[in-house]
Design a protein around this motif. Structure first.
Motif, mmCIF file in Angstrom:
data_model
loop_
_atom_site.group_PDB
_atom_site.id
_atom_site.type_symbol
_atom_site.label_atom_id
_atom_site.label_comp_id
_atom_site.label_asym_id
_atom_site.label_seq_id
_atom_site.Cartn_x
_atom_site.Cartn_y
_atom_site.Cartn_z
ATOM 1 N N ARG A 42 67.308 14.781 114.734
ATOM 2 C CA ARG A 42 67.164 14.591 116.187
ATOM 3 C C ARG A 42 65.729 14.200 116.554
ATOM 4 O O ARG A 42 65.520 13.332 117.397
ATOM 5 C CB ARG A 42 67.536 15.872 116.909
ATOM 6 N N CYS A 43 64.759 14.864 115.936
ATOM 7 C CA CYS A 43 63.349 14.535 116.229
ATOM 8 C C CYS A 43 63.052 13.089 115.819
ATOM 9 O O CYS A 43 62.384 12.346 116.551
ATOM 10 C CB CYS A 43 62.403 15.475 115.474
ATOM 11 N N GLU A 46 64.528 10.638 118.215
ATOM 12 C CA GLU A 46 63.717 10.523 119.425
ATOM 13 C C GLU A 46 62.507 9.602 119.184
ATOM 14 O O GLU A 46 62.153 8.777 120.029
ATOM 15 C CB GLU A 46 63.238 11.907 119.861
ATOM 16 N N ARG A 49 63.698 6.024 119.185
ATOM 17 C CA ARG A 49 63.991 5.538 120.545
ATOM 18 C C ARG A 49 62.734 5.385 121.392
ATOM 19 O O ARG A 49 62.520 4.369 122.043
ATOM 20 C CB ARG A 49 64.936 6.521 121.259
ATOM 21 N N ASP A 50 61.886 6.417 121.399
ATOM 22 C CA ASP A 50 60.775 6.453 122.349
ATOM 23 C C ASP A 50 59.493 5.809 121.829
ATOM 24 O O ASP A 50 58.666 5.346 122.605
ATOM 25 C CB ASP A 50 60.456 7.910 122.740
ATOM 26 N N GLU A 252 60.286 20.623 125.251
ATOM 27 C CA GLU A 252 60.890 19.339 124.891
ATOM 28 C C GLU A 252 61.836 18.828 125.958
ATOM 29 O O GLU A 252 62.251 19.533 126.847
ATOM 30 C CB GLU A 252 61.644 19.494 123.571
ATOM 31 N N LYS A 253 62.183 17.556 125.773
ATOM 32 C CA LYS A 253 63.151 16.956 126.673
ATOM 33 C C LYS A 253 64.522 17.579 126.434
ATOM 34 O O LYS A 253 64.890 17.885 125.306
ATOM 35 C CB LYS A 253 63.239 15.463 126.397
ATOM 36 N N LEU A 256 67.208 16.628 123.550
ATOM 37 C CA LEU A 256 67.064 17.016 122.151
ATOM 38 C C LEU A 256 67.837 18.300 121.852
ATOM 39 O O LEU A 256 68.137 18.605 120.707
ATOM 40 C CB LEU A 256 65.579 17.234 121.850
#
Ligand code: 5RP
Length: 262
Positions: A42-43, A46, A49-50, A252-253, A256
């Protein structure tokens, strides 16, 4: 959202988040299996994507492959990747020499192949996984289904001559049927309590006909990132002999922390 995480999950998350920082643009990355490795995936998703991180991920199970694709990581097979820059994976136990027991999630075979085909293996774990001697966690051994009961008897006989406390081997079950690995094999969990000589045991087990691989990872792991529930992390490098301490921001967002299916 992070308030919903248990201290153990927060520890797993911060270990994964810190290890994700070791991944650089262009790397071929072995992706482990299990709840801690799922945080890592997941990290990394991210970061893809980011931050526009470009990596090729080699998953160690169908579960991890699904999650990696879901979060936007490019997935390739080990044979397509050839050799990996880094593999990051969880563990069931690790000792002071960074020898491991793995396979609690049933993926030890692909995990061992992938980790061995990497420049470096990094283990991510909560502090509770550290032990003085390996063996309290039942040691998973992947066996082919043909004659598995005979294989189990041979393993139990072999254990008599070895420096272990317990000797029973239990067939892992799932939903009332024998557990089946991604390779179509079964798992025997060896209840050894304490393994006196893990290196010897790993070699001897693989000599038993019917055994495909065992969950002892000896001299494979290079670094461990240990996470704590308060956001602290400790990074130990067995080759350099270094220990670093760090603090990971857990604010965190929300995305996540949702839909984690592992
Ligand atoms: C899967 C494994 C896992 O890495 C191990 O079981 C640790 O899992 P978790 O991170 O869920 O505690 O070896 O085969």
């Amino acid at each position: 959202m992070t308030g919903e995480l248990s201290p153990i999950d927060r520890a797993k998350f911060v270990a994964a988040k810190r290890a994700a920082e070791m991944v650089q643009d262009g790397m071929r990355v072995g992706l482990g299996t299990g709840s801690t490795a799922a945080w890592l995936v997941r990290c990394l998703g991210e970061m893809v994507r980011d931050e526009g991180l470009r990596i090729k991920g080699v998953p160690t199970s169908t579960r991890t492959a699904e999650l990696a694709r879901e979060v936007g990581i490019e997935v390739v097979s080990l044979d397509q990747a050839g050799w990996l820059d880094i593999t990051i994976d969880g563990a069931d136990e690790f000792d002071g020499e960074l020898n491991l027991i793995k396979g609690g999630g049933g993926a030890l075979l692909q995990e061992k192949i992938v980790a061995t085909a990497s420049d470096q293996m990094v283990v991510i774990a909560d502090a509770g996984k550290e032990v003085e001697k390996l063996g309290a966690f039942p040691l998973p051994v992947e066996v082919i289904p043909f004659g598995w009961q005979t294989t189990r008897s041979l393993i139990e006989e072999t254990l008599v001559a070895l420096d272990v406390l317990g000797r029973s081997a239990a067939l892992r079950m799932s939903g009332g049927a024998p557990y089946v690995t991604d390779e179509g094999n079964h798992i025997l969990d060896l209840h050894l309590q304490r393994i006196g000589n893990a290196r010897q045991l790993a070699l001897v087990l693989n000599q038993v006909p019917g055994v495909v691989e065992n969950g002892l990872f000896i001299d494979i792991c290079d670094r461990v990132v240990i996470g704590f529930g308060d956001g602290r992390v400790e990074v130990r490098d067995i080759n350099e002999g270094t220990i670093e301490h760090d603090q990971v921001d857990v604010a965190e967002k929300d995305n996540l922390f949702t839909d984690l299916a592992d």
